[in-house]
Design a protein around this motif. Structure first.
Motif, PDB file in Angstrom:
ATOM      1  N   CYS A   7      -5.583   0.868  -4.894  1.00  0.00           N
ATOM      2  CA  CYS A   7      -5.998   2.086  -4.195  1.00  0.00           C
ATOM      3  C   CYS A   7      -6.437   3.163  -5.178  1.00  0.00           C
ATOM      4  O   CYS A   7      -5.773   3.388  -6.187  1.00  0.00           O
ATOM      5  CB  CYS A   7      -4.840   2.587  -3.340  1.00  0.00           C
ATOM      6  SG  CYS A   7      -5.179   4.123  -2.505  1.00  0.00           S
ATOM      7  N   TYR A  27      -6.602   3.223   3.059  1.00  0.00           N
ATOM      8  CA  TYR A  27      -6.778   1.784   3.160  1.00  0.00           C
ATOM      9  C   TYR A  27      -7.558   1.364   4.401  1.00  0.00           C
ATOM     10  O   TYR A  27      -7.726   0.178   4.655  1.00  0.00           O
ATOM     11  CB  TYR A  27      -5.408   1.087   3.161  1.00  0.00           C
ATOM     12  CG  TYR A  27      -4.822   0.921   1.774  1.00  0.00           C
ATOM     13  CD1 TYR A  27      -4.978  -0.268   1.073  1.00  0.00           C
ATOM     14  CD2 TYR A  27      -4.130   1.953   1.155  1.00  0.00           C
ATOM     15  CE1 TYR A  27      -4.452  -0.422  -0.194  1.00  0.00           C
ATOM     16  CE2 TYR A  27      -3.601   1.810  -0.111  1.00  0.00           C
ATOM     17  CZ  TYR A  27      -3.759   0.610  -0.783  1.00  0.00           C
ATOM     18  OH  TYR A  27      -3.235   0.463  -2.041  1.00  0.00           O
ATOM     19  N   ILE A  36      -2.155  -7.113   2.174  1.00  0.00           N
ATOM     20  CA  ILE A  36      -1.667  -6.593   0.894  1.00  0.00           C
ATOM     21  C   ILE A  36      -2.349  -7.302  -0.272  1.00  0.00           C
ATOM     22  O   ILE A  36      -2.750  -6.678  -1.255  1.00  0.00           O
ATOM     23  CB  ILE A  36      -0.133  -6.750   0.813  1.00  0.00           C
ATOM     24  CG1 ILE A  36       0.538  -5.929   1.926  1.00  0.00           C
ATOM     25  CG2 ILE A  36       0.395  -6.332  -0.557  1.00  0.00           C
ATOM     26  CD1 ILE A  36       2.029  -6.147   2.033  1.00  0.00           C
ATOM     27  N   ASN A  60      -6.365  -6.340  -0.491  1.00  0.00           N
ATOM     28  CA  ASN A  60      -6.791  -4.967  -0.723  1.00  0.00           C
ATOM     29  C   ASN A  60      -6.901  -4.679  -2.211  1.00  0.00           C
ATOM     30  O   ASN A  60      -6.043  -5.084  -2.998  1.00  0.00           O
ATOM     31  CB  ASN A  60      -5.800  -3.979  -0.097  1.00  0.00           C
ATOM     32  CG  ASN A  60      -6.252  -3.514   1.265  1.00  0.00           C
ATOM     33  OD1 ASN A  60      -7.357  -2.984   1.409  1.00  0.00           O
ATOM     34  ND2 ASN A  60      -5.419  -3.719   2.265  1.00  0.00           N
ATOM     35  N   ILE A  89      -6.674   1.599   7.587  1.00  0.00           N
ATOM     36  CA  ILE A  89      -5.782   0.967   8.571  1.00  0.00           C
ATOM     37  C   ILE A  89      -5.650   1.902   9.767  1.00  0.00           C
ATOM     38  O   ILE A  89      -5.355   3.085   9.603  1.00  0.00           O
ATOM     39  CB  ILE A  89      -4.395   0.698   7.940  1.00  0.00           C
ATOM     40  CG1 ILE A  89      -4.530  -0.284   6.770  1.00  0.00           C
ATOM     41  CG2 ILE A  89      -3.417   0.162   8.983  1.00  0.00           C
ATOM     42  CD1 ILE A  89      -3.262  -0.432   5.945  1.00  0.00           C
ATOM     43  N   GLU A 102       2.004   1.938  -3.430  1.00  0.00           N
ATOM     44  CA  GLU A 102       0.902   2.327  -4.311  1.00  0.00           C
ATOM     45  C   GLU A 102       0.604   3.822  -4.186  1.00  0.00           C
ATOM     46  O   GLU A 102       0.489   4.550  -5.174  1.00  0.00           O
ATOM     47  CB  GLU A 102      -0.334   1.509  -3.949  1.00  0.00           C
ATOM     48  CG  GLU A 102      -1.515   1.695  -4.872  1.00  0.00           C
ATOM     49  CD  GLU A 102      -1.340   0.992  -6.196  1.00  0.00           C
ATOM     50  OE1 GLU A 102      -1.923   1.456  -7.184  1.00  0.00           O
ATOM     51  OE2 GLU A 102      -0.620  -0.015  -6.257  1.00  0.00           O
ATOM     52  N   LEU A 132       0.972  -1.466   8.642  1.00  0.00           N
ATOM     53  CA  LEU A 132       1.261  -0.929   7.315  1.00  0.00           C
ATOM     54  C   LEU A 132       2.736  -1.018   6.958  1.00  0.00           C
ATOM     55  O   LEU A 132       3.104  -1.267   5.815  1.00  0.00           O
ATOM     56  CB  LEU A 132       0.802   0.536   7.252  1.00  0.00           C
ATOM     57  CG  LEU A 132       1.086   1.313   5.975  1.00  0.00           C
ATOM     58  CD1 LEU A 132       0.275   0.740   4.820  1.00  0.00           C
ATOM     59  CD2 LEU A 132       0.751   2.788   6.167  1.00  0.00           C
ATOM     60  N   THR A 147      -1.954   7.100   3.557  1.00  0.00           N
ATOM     61  CA  THR A 147      -2.119   5.688   3.182  1.00  0.00           C
ATOM     62  C   THR A 147      -3.026   4.972   4.168  1.00  0.00           C
ATOM     63  O   THR A 147      -3.892   4.175   3.773  1.00  0.00           O
ATOM     64  CB  THR A 147      -0.745   4.992   3.126  1.00  0.00           C
ATOM     65  OG1 THR A 147       0.120   5.709   2.249  1.00  0.00           O
ATOM     66  CG2 THR A 147      -0.882   3.562   2.628  1.00  0.00           C
ATOM     67  N   PRO A 186       0.799  -1.236   0.000  1.00  0.00           N
ATOM     68  CA  PRO A 186       0.000   0.000   0.000  1.00  0.00           C
ATOM     69  C   PRO A 186       0.826   1.279   0.000  1.00  0.00           C
ATOM     70  O   PRO A 186       0.498   2.232  -0.705  1.00  0.00           O
ATOM     71  CB  PRO A 186      -0.830  -0.127   1.284  1.00  0.00           C
ATOM     72  CG  PRO A 186      -0.985  -1.595   1.478  1.00  0.00           C
ATOM     73  CD  PRO A 186       0.288  -2.208   0.985  1.00  0.00           C
TER      74      PRO A 186
END
Length: 498
Positions: free
Chosen positions: A494, A470, A488, A491, A472, A230, A478, A466, A227
């Motif tokens: 993104c 996501y 990972i 998900n 989180i 990304e 993370l 992030t 993530p």
């Protein structure tokens, strides 16, 4: 002729029974009648169900079953009953009992003593005596009843669980009846045409198994994007679209001079304390500093200049030479601005960086000692606070953050300075997303940048946006050794926008 397989015999027996009786109410009993394991019968049932030859209904029941230890007690008696039975009228020593009973000795001693079935000779605790002529072995009886499927009180169940003599087991069996495609003997369907079929010509009479065009193929082996990477790529694309050039950030180790002093941050500032910064033991210092520039930085710290009074203290070179793990990527920005100042004639620049920084902080849900910082700066003539606000609105709107507020703040190397807040629709509140400001003349002019050149800059962490994108709530999920790779993999890609 090939021998019939055991599975074929089971299938033939099952179909013959269904043909005559019409149903099988309990697959377990039927497996016993055929003399095969229930597992073997289940394999045949699944195969026949797939072709709708039989219809199967699952019957699920949870029941208490005896452990291997408990089964031994059913056969030999409970440890306490075994122990009492092993004691002769004159008594026996503990060692002799232990040798005879083995593992059951300790459990039996405690239970028998609790039931007041045994005692000890006065003055000799090693000699075990019987206090009862005979005992009723309730534990053995309870286990037998449970093994036979009889009901026992909940209190007994709790006691047996505590002694780890029973476990709950889920049993699954099936009731069966004829399916819509029922046949007494099913025909084996061909899956391929072989050379032998073609040679003999019997392919004309073959019945082929239907192809399942809706079946899933083999999973494709592929990689997954972390993530952070990304979101980092998306932010890099925003910087590039806005005309920025990436700064080299490969030096994790930096000198205090470039990390602090060149930014007009005084040597007594709390951020320079070992409680906040990781200093290196080896190499502890650096000697590779530009002497002319160093003298100008020293002077502006000690006595000011460029319209400033400075900090009026005794600036020490030893402090500036200390090596550390960089606390922010602004150390890279300082190097780039100094390099830009040496290029003649001056040309405006837009720089950005995204890389790791290190702080001596306690690790918790929102803080790590190692994280990523995003930084952007523009160097040009006549830049104002209004230009900074305009660039920030463009940058953050590309991240999906269009509702912004700015709050005055203090930084040693920027004046004016602003904290950046964005309204988070999910949290229903304003959230701090970054810091910004205009670099001070005391920082820029000693580098050799021309009069009238200003630098506007801003920074934020990569982890915070992030985590929001996501969903989180713990930064350790993370980044770092506790990252769950299933997170990972599962998900979706993104999409920026808070």
């Amino acid at each position: 002729m090939a021998e019939k397989s055991p599975a074929a015999d089971v299938e033939a027996g099952l179909l013959a029974h269904l043909n005559s009786a019409g149903e099988v109410p309990d697959s377990r009993s039927f497996a016993s009648s055929l003399g095969v394991s229930h597992l073997e019968l289940v394999g045949v049932i699944k195969s026949l169900s797939a072709f709708r030859i039989v219809e199967s209904k699952d019957i699920i029941k949870e029941a208490w079953v005896l452990t291997e230890e408990a089964k031994g007690y059913v056969a030999k008696g409970s440890p306490e009953a075994q122990l009492v039975a092993a004691i002769p009228p004159e008594g026996v020593s503990k060692d002799a009992l232990k040798a005879k009973l083995g593992d059951a000795f300790d459990v039996g001693m405690k239970a028998a003593a609790r039931n007041k079935w045994i005692g000890f000779e006065k003055g000799n605790k090693d000699l075990v005596l019987r206090k009862v002529e005979s005992v009723m072995d309730e534990l053995q009886e309870q286990l037998r009843r449970l093994e036979n499927g009889e009901a026992v009180p909940d209190k007994v169940i709790d006691d047996l669980k505590r002694r780890k003599l029973i476990t709950k087991e889920k049993s699954i069996w099936h009731s069966l009846k004829k399916g819509p495609e029922f046949v007494l003997k099913r025909k084996t369907l061909a899956t391929d045409v072989t050379t032998e079929h073609l040679r003999s010509g019997d392919w004309k009479d073959l019945e082929f198994k239907d192809y399942n065009y809706g079946a899933q193929g083999q999973p494709i082996a592929k990689g997954y994007v972390q993530p952070l990477m990304e979101v980092r790529e998306a932010i890099e694309n925003i910087f590039i679209m806005m005309g920025f050039t990436e700064m080299p950030t490969n030096n994790f180790v930096e000198s205090s001079f470039w990390n602090f002093d060149a930014l007009f941050q005084p040597q007594q500032h709390p951020a320079r304390d070992s409680h906040d910064t990781f200093f290196l033991n080896a190499p502890a210092t650096t000697q590779q500093l530009p002497e002319d520039y160093l003298e100008k930085v020293k002077l502006v710290h000690q006595s000011g200049g460029y319209g400033s009074k400075g900090y009026v203290y005794d600036w020490k070179r030893d402090e500036a030479e200390k090596n550390l793990l960089r606390t922010h990527t602004t150390a890279v920005s300082t190097r780039m601005l100094y390099k830009l100042a040496q290029e003649k004639p001056f040309a405006p620049k837009r720089y950005y960086s995204i890389d790791r920084v290190f702080r001596n902080e306690a690790v918790d849900r929102t803080h790590l000692a190692e994280f990523h910082q995003i930084e952007g700066l523009i160097c040009d003539y006549g830049l104002t606070l209004g230009d900074l606000i305009g660039v920030l609105e463009d940058f953050f709107s590309s991240l999906g953050m269009s509702k912004l507020r700015f709050k005055p703040a203090y930084n040693p190397y920027t004046e004016p300075s602003m904290e950046i807040f964005s309204y988070h629709d999910g949290l229903k509140k304003w959230v701090e997303v970054g810091n910004s400001g205009m670099f001070r003349p005391e920082m820029l002019l000693p580098m050799g940048l021309p009069e009238g050149v200003n630098v506007i800059a801003w920074g934020l962490s990569l982890e915070r946006p992030t985590m929001i994108l996501y969903g989180i709530d713990n930064i350790r999920d993370l980044f770092g050794p506790k990252v769950d790779f299933n997170l990972i993999k599962s998900n979706p890609l993104c999409r920026l926008g808070l």
